[in-house]
Enzyme design. Structure first.
Site, mmCIF file in Angstrom:
data_model
loop_
_atom_site.group_PDB
_atom_site.id
_atom_site.type_symbol
_atom_site.label_atom_id
_atom_site.label_comp_id
_atom_site.label_asym_id
_atom_site.label_seq_id
_atom_site.Cartn_x
_atom_site.Cartn_y
_atom_site.Cartn_z
ATOM 1 N N SER A 1 -9.725 4.893 -14.100
ATOM 2 C CA SER A 1 -8.496 4.394 -13.486
ATOM 3 C C SER A 1 -7.865 5.423 -12.558
ATOM 4 C CB SER A 1 -7.477 3.974 -14.540
ATOM 5 O OG SER A 1 -7.067 5.109 -15.260
ATOM 6 N N LYS B 1 0.833 -1.201 0.000
ATOM 7 C CA LYS B 1 0.000 0.000 0.000
ATOM 8 C C LYS B 1 0.865 1.248 0.000
ATOM 9 C CE LYS B 1 -1.013 0.670 4.935
ATOM 10 N NZ LYS B 1 -2.099 0.935 5.872
ATOM 11 N N THR C 1 -10.345 0.421 -8.617
ATOM 12 C CA THR C 1 -10.041 0.792 -9.989
ATOM 13 C C THR C 1 -8.756 0.076 -10.380
ATOM 14 O OG1 THR C 1 -9.870 2.651 -11.541
ATOM 15 C CG2 THR C 1 -8.766 2.915 -9.390
ATOM 16 N N TYR C 2 -8.159 0.482 -11.482
ATOM 17 C CA TYR C 2 -6.897 -0.117 -11.905
ATOM 18 C C TYR C 2 -5.868 0.976 -12.151
ATOM 19 C CZ TYR C 2 -8.368 1.285 -16.567
ATOM 20 O OH TYR C 2 -8.780 2.024 -17.647
ATOM 21 N N GLY D 1 -11.900 9.434 -14.834
ATOM 22 C CA GLY D 1 -13.245 8.946 -15.125
ATOM 23 C C GLY D 1 -14.175 9.111 -13.940
#
Length: 116
Positions: A25, A9, A57-58, A73
């Site tokens: 993303s 993280k 998300t990615y 987005g």
């Protein structure tokens, strides 16, 4: 048996941009990605310390050394520039392996990785 555990993280990064007009993303500085053993395309959970939002998300790789943490987005509606967030990556691993696994936790300062 496989279980999902914390892999790594980025603790308390600051959102530098929120771009609603992008496909989706989170864009993250490549230095931060390297420090946390994260890669482009990886699924992550975003936790916003300012408003309590939690979402997935990615990753998109951002410019190295830029300090960029940009939500794109629909995710851009869940944060404000200046919010402090935690970016969390999980991994599936064997139960026994998970007992001894040590996650990578990075504490950036001003979205920069301090190197000794």
């Amino acid at each position: 048996m496989l279980i999902e555990v914390l892999k790594s993280k980025l603790h308390c990064v600051t959102v530098t941009e929120a771009n609603l007009n992008y496909m989706g993303s989170i864009t993250i500085d490549e230095d931060l990605l390297d420090a946390a053993d994260m890669i482009a395309g990886q699924k992550v959970q975003i936790v916003d310390n300012n408003n309590g939002e939690r979402f997935e998300t990615y990753i998109i790789k951002g410019e190295r050394g830029s300090g960029c943490v940009c939500l794109n987005g629909a995710a851009a509606r869940k944060v404000q520039v200046g919010d402090v967030c935690i970016i969390i990556a999980y991994a599936l691993m064997d139960f026994e392996e998970a007992k001894t696994f040590q996650p990578k936790v990075v504490f950036p300062e001003n979205n920069k990785v301090l190197r000794s």
